[in-house]
Design a protein around this motif. Structure first.
Motif, mmCIF file in Angstrom:
data_model
loop_
_atom_site.group_PDB
_atom_site.id
_atom_site.type_symbol
_atom_site.label_atom_id
_atom_site.label_comp_id
_atom_site.label_asym_id
_atom_site.label_seq_id
_atom_site.Cartn_x
_atom_site.Cartn_y
_atom_site.Cartn_z
ATOM 1 N N GLU A 1 -12.029 20.938 13.381
ATOM 2 C CA GLU A 1 -12.229 20.027 12.256
ATOM 3 C C GLU A 1 -11.169 20.257 11.203
ATOM 4 N N THR B 1 -2.626 11.177 10.152
ATOM 5 C CA THR B 1 -2.751 9.748 10.468
ATOM 6 C C THR B 1 -1.806 8.861 9.676
ATOM 7 N N TYR C 1 -13.024 16.187 9.541
ATOM 8 C CA TYR C 1 -12.624 15.171 10.510
ATOM 9 C C TYR C 1 -12.325 15.821 11.854
ATOM 10 N N GLN C 2 -12.915 15.250 12.896
ATOM 11 C CA GLN C 2 -12.685 15.714 14.254
ATOM 12 C C GLN C 2 -11.674 14.801 14.928
ATOM 13 N N ALA C 3 -11.273 15.147 16.139
ATOM 14 C CA ALA C 3 -10.265 14.371 16.865
ATOM 15 C C ALA C 3 -10.676 12.910 17.000
ATOM 16 N N GLU C 4 -11.958 12.652 17.275
ATOM 17 C CA GLU C 4 -12.429 11.265 17.416
ATOM 18 C C GLU C 4 -12.275 10.486 16.116
ATOM 19 N N ASP C 5 -12.510 11.163 14.987
ATOM 20 C CA ASP C 5 -12.361 10.515 13.684
ATOM 21 C C ASP C 5 -10.899 10.153 13.433
ATOM 22 N N ASP D 1 -8.647 9.605 15.762
ATOM 23 C CA ASP D 1 -8.338 8.475 16.657
ATOM 24 C C ASP D 1 -8.819 7.164 16.053
ATOM 25 N N ARG D 2 -9.993 7.191 15.474
ATOM 26 C CA ARG D 2 -10.561 5.993 14.846
ATOM 27 C C ARG D 2 -9.697 5.553 13.669
ATOM 28 N N LEU E 1 -14.003 -2.096 16.679
ATOM 29 C CA LEU E 1 -14.447 -0.705 16.830
ATOM 30 C C LEU E 1 -15.792 -0.633 17.547
ATOM 31 N N GLN F 1 -15.167 -1.183 21.152
ATOM 32 C CA GLN F 1 -14.523 -0.020 21.755
ATOM 33 C C GLN F 1 -15.549 1.034 22.174
ATOM 34 N N SER F 2 -16.654 1.085 21.464
ATOM 35 C CA SER F 2 -17.670 2.095 21.772
ATOM 36 C C SER F 2 -18.469 1.758 23.034
#
Length: 150
Positions: free
Chosen positions: A3, A13, A42-46, A48-49, A70, A73-74
């Motif tokens: 994180e 980003t 923030y994690q990797a998925e966040d 990416d988002r 979005l 995409q899920s």
């Protein structure tokens, strides 16, 4: 990567911190991890988002369209007809804006070409700006805007 803080997320980003906070506020980012002191993590998925949102914004998509994309995409098994419709609608808007800008360019070129470069009393630019009916190309949007003001 585990994180990261909002500052690190911004650097990774290319999105400014206030913009990231805004995206969270309008619901484009949700479910963020928080520290005991309530700081966002923030994690990797966040990330990416956030990159997805940034790229969509660079392409001119509105926030509502991005929100829908979005959501799509899920669920990768869904048909892409909704995404296709969103992209086609956006393309039509872009093409309309391009046509409007081309009309604007033509009108500005005509105004400049007809400018006597003398006194303001004889200035074609001022004259056309004062009376939209003197524009040869009504496609640049002025007539519609003027009519809505009345």
């Amino acid at each position: 990567m585990t994180e990261v803080s909002i500052g690190v997320a911004a650097k990774l980003t290319g999105i400014k911190v206030p913009t990231i906070r805004y995206y969270e506020q309008v619901g484009l980012l949700s479910g963020l991890q928080r520290t005991n002191s309530n700081r966002r993590l923030y994690q990797a998925e966040d990330l990416d988002r956030l990159r997805f949102i940034k790229h969509a914004r660079e392409l001119g998509f509105e926030l509502d369209a991005i929100r829908t994309l979005l959501d799509l995409q899920s669920d990768p098994a869904r048909p892409c007809s909704t995404a296709d419709t969103i992209a086609r609608r956006h393309l039509a808007d872009v093409e309309n804006r391009i046509a409007s800008l081309q009309a604007l360019r033509r009108e500005l070129r005509r105004m400049i070409a007809n400018c006597s470069q003398g006194r303001i009393a004889d200035c074609r630019i001022i004259e056309v700006l004062q009376d939209h009916n003197q524009c040869r190309d009504q496609k640049h949007g002025g007539a519609r805007k003027r009519a809505s003001i009345r």
